[in-house]
Design a protein around this motif. Sequence first.
Motif, PDB file in Angstrom:
ATOM      1  N   PHE A 140       0.818  -1.206   0.000  1.00 22.19           N
ATOM      2  CA  PHE A 140       0.000   0.000   0.000  1.00 22.19           C
ATOM      3  C   PHE A 140       0.856   1.261   0.000  1.00 22.19           C
ATOM      4  O   PHE A 140       0.394   2.333  -0.349  1.00 22.19           O
ATOM      5  N   SER A 141       2.097   1.130   0.473  1.00 20.42           N
ATOM      6  CA  SER A 141       2.879   2.334   0.764  1.00 20.42           C
ATOM      7  C   SER A 141       3.844   2.712  -0.350  1.00 20.42           C
ATOM      8  O   SER A 141       4.230   3.869  -0.451  1.00 20.42           O
ATOM      9  N   VAL A 142       4.256   1.745  -1.161  1.00 18.69           N
ATOM     10  CA  VAL A 142       5.216   2.074  -2.218  1.00 18.69           C
ATOM     11  C   VAL A 142       4.457   2.641  -3.412  1.00 18.69           C
ATOM     12  O   VAL A 142       3.546   2.008  -3.921  1.00 18.69           O
ATOM     13  N   PRO A 143       4.822   3.850  -3.848  1.00 18.40           N
ATOM     14  CA  PRO A 143       4.123   4.428  -4.999  1.00 18.40           C
ATOM     15  C   PRO A 143       4.365   3.581  -6.244  1.00 18.40           C
ATOM     16  O   PRO A 143       5.464   3.052  -6.433  1.00 18.40           O
ATOM     17  N   VAL A 144       3.320   3.473  -7.074  1.00 20.73           N
ATOM     18  CA  VAL A 144       3.374   2.630  -8.267  1.00 20.73           C
ATOM     19  C   VAL A 144       4.606   2.923  -9.122  1.00 20.73           C
ATOM     20  O   VAL A 144       5.328   2.024  -9.532  1.00 20.73           O
TER      21      VAL A 144
ATOM     22  N   ALA B  95       9.803  16.831   2.024  1.00 20.03           N
ATOM     23  CA  ALA B  95       9.051  16.265   3.145  1.00 20.03           C
ATOM     24  C   ALA B  95       8.002  17.255   3.619  1.00 20.03           C
ATOM     25  O   ALA B  95       6.877  16.872   3.949  1.00 20.03           O
ATOM     26  N   ARG B  96       8.361  18.543   3.630  1.00 23.38           N
ATOM     27  CA  ARG B  96       7.393  19.562   4.068  1.00 23.38           C
ATOM     28  C   ARG B  96       6.155  19.551   3.188  1.00 23.38           C
ATOM     29  O   ARG B  96       5.028  19.520   3.685  1.00 23.38           O
ATOM     30  N   GLU B 230      -0.450  13.033  -4.418  1.00 26.25           N
ATOM     31  CA  GLU B 230       0.289  14.273  -4.705  1.00 26.25           C
ATOM     32  C   GLU B 230       1.564  13.942  -5.480  1.00 26.25           C
ATOM     33  O   GLU B 230       1.893  14.600  -6.466  1.00 26.25           O
ATOM     34  N   ALA B 231       2.262  12.878  -5.021  1.00 25.32           N
ATOM     35  CA  ALA B 231       3.501  12.492  -5.700  1.00 25.32           C
ATOM     36  C   ALA B 231       3.210  12.025  -7.122  1.00 25.32           C
ATOM     37  O   ALA B 231       3.936  12.357  -8.058  1.00 25.32           O
ATOM     38  N   ILE B 232       2.111  11.270  -7.290  1.00 28.12           N
ATOM     39  CA  ILE B 232       1.752  10.783  -8.632  1.00 28.12           C
ATOM     40  C   ILE B 232       1.451  11.964  -9.549  1.00 28.12           C
ATOM     41  O   ILE B 232       1.937  12.025 -10.677  1.00 28.12           O
ATOM     42  N   LEU B 233       0.687  12.926  -9.046  1.00 30.13           N
ATOM     43  CA  LEU B 233       0.356  14.102  -9.859  1.00 30.13           C
ATOM     44  C   LEU B 233       1.623  14.857 -10.235  1.00 30.13           C
ATOM     45  O   LEU B 233       1.811  15.245 -11.389  1.00 30.13           O
ATOM     46  N   GLY B 234       2.508  15.044  -9.267  1.00 33.51           N
ATOM     47  CA  GLY B 234       3.766  15.723  -9.546  1.00 33.51           C
ATOM     48  C   GLY B 234       4.560  14.955 -10.583  1.00 33.51           C
ATOM     49  O   GLY B 234       5.098  15.527 -11.538  1.00 33.51           O
ATOM     50  N   PHE B 235       4.622  13.640 -10.405  1.00 34.32           N
ATOM     51  CA  PHE B 235       5.367  12.782 -11.308  1.00 34.32           C
ATOM     52  C   PHE B 235       4.820  12.871 -12.731  1.00 34.32           C
ATOM     53  O   PHE B 235       5.564  12.852 -13.702  1.00 34.32           O
ATOM     54  N   LEU B 272       9.308   8.893   0.300  1.00 34.45           N
ATOM     55  CA  LEU B 272       7.845   8.869   0.213  1.00 34.45           C
ATOM     56  C   LEU B 272       7.304   7.554   0.763  1.00 34.45           C
ATOM     57  O   LEU B 272       6.371   7.533   1.572  1.00 34.45           O
ATOM     58  N   ALA B 273       7.906   6.434   0.332  1.00 32.68           N
ATOM     59  CA  ALA B 273       7.418   5.129   0.769  1.00 32.68           C
ATOM     60  C   ALA B 273       7.511   5.001   2.285  1.00 32.68           C
ATOM     61  O   ALA B 273       6.577   4.521   2.933  1.00 32.68           O
TER      62      ALA B 273
END
Lengths: 314, 298
Positions: A140-144, B95-96, B230-235, B272-273
């Motif tokens: 669940f925690s590791v981004p795809v 991180a912020r 948020e990370a996916i959108l940024g990516f 992130l993970a």
Amino acid sequence: MLGYVLKRIAATVPVMGVVALFVFLMIRLAPGDPAAVIAGDYATAEDVMRIREQLGLNEPIIVQFTKWVGALVQGDLGEAIFSNKSVAELIGQRIGPTVMLTLTTIIFTILVAVPLGTLAAWRAGTFIDRAVMMFSVGGFSVPVFVLGYILIYILSIQLKWLPVQGYRSMFEHGLWPFLRHITLPTVTLSVIFIALIARMTRASVIEVLQEDYVRTARAKGQSEFKVLLRHALRNAAVPIVTVIGLSLALLIGGVVVTESVYNIPGLGRLVLDAVLARDYPIIQGLILFFSFVYILINLLIDLSYTLFDPRIRY
Amino acid sequence: MSINANQDMLPSADDTAAMVRDDPSVFVLALRHPSIIIGGVLLIVIVLIAMIGPLLTNDPIALNPINRLKAPGDFAWFGTDYLGRDVFARVIHGARVSLVVGLAVSACAISVGLVTGLLAGYIRVLDAIIMRVMDGLMAIPGILLAIALISLSGATLFTVVIAIMIPEIPRVVRLVRAVVLSVREEPYVEAAIAAGTKLPLILIRHILPNTIAPMIVQATYICASAMLTEAILGFLGAGIPPEIPSWGNIMAEGRTYFQITPWIIFYPGIALAVTVLAVNTLGDGLRDTLDPRIARKM
């Protein structure tokens, strides 16, 4: 039974209506001037006017809505701004790889997650169980996309076992190239679903294993394998299938990311291309398309419950 | 266990005592579930790094073209990116962004969902309408909805938070509504109605407190999922403006050079993970502690 089917089908209409209304209002209620945002920072006043015209934002809102819904009912998802193709046509061109990736992911997920969850439930509280649950929280925690790049780095760049990116159609290039290219995206996309469905399977099977009929089956000397397969898993199937259906929304999001990482020319890439080109009608059309697919598949799953559990009668 | 089943139904003397005391049982329970401690401590460390770290690192946006794409080492712990910016400094600053987005999204989604869910659960006229809207909203894939909202209103921290929040609302509403529906039949609510208590007071004093425990658990999951989104959108290049060093943005910029400098993606990815893992672990622990009924199932 027929009555239930009809009622269930009718119940999807308001949901589709809400989706359509929401998507319709989104561009019209967005703060600021969406036409200006879509036109970009370097657009002239004429560009903005032209885009507003193209999106039909100049007419009274009731007229806009009637026209829009009328077109939608006929399967017209609108026209792309820059490529002058209809959105339905673009979807038709790009749908192949996405369907394939989705199918391989669902198959792989079920093949791995259901046995894993059943195993964890069967040995609940042991080391195996805890390992499966830890994997599940990790999944669940590791981004795809991070997972995607880790797999590419190890399997494609370091070991050179599989191609880094790209897609080969099963029908044009044959089965082997297809499998070589689809393996990494499938594994990448599957991990989060394996986590979700293994967890759900475990919960569901644990509950069933406490039933009297499982004890009876064991008492009459049924092998553990048969107890799990025929008595536990079959009765645990309905919640598992439900979660698979509901997680499709998550899967669609994952498809966008995975196709982007592996450069697969599917619907996910189409979304991204549309974002970069600020081609809003494509994004809007794809949202409608994916939402309707999601609603239809969940309808089918609802109707299929009688297959999994003959006790369910309508 | 089975012999005591009947006794379990009634509160024992111990339980009553625990209720009367200022609830030290929660603390005791927390100790019994190590995931709260593990997740909580990890999260506190990450929050401290996010608060203090940026004061100590190099400037995350200072360009240094002579030293571009340097491998991790003495010059820069996590190497440098294609503009020679210090990846370590950027990850620490990221991180912020992640924590702010996670917190803001869960706070907003919970507040909006709580109000809507209370109304849906308690006022029958609104129930059907609200729930149909929520069904529709749930059918729209969250990431696509966020992408569409951002591409319409322009990418800023604020629009990103709103865009990530909206798809999270239906789940909160459903949960709150379910709690309300089960609580509204309780004798103490009936008693309050009989005593002539006004509707807002019933909702706030008698029903709201029952939603707090599941909401805290839900908030952690929303926080985790918001940070991932948020990370996916940024990516994908559809998130927070690229000049802000968020983890998604750092990874997006690392994509082009992935074959030469994979660490530009790996370091923020690991950060992130670990952060999401900490929040999820804390959430699982809280769920086990606050809601033992679900805990037994999962």
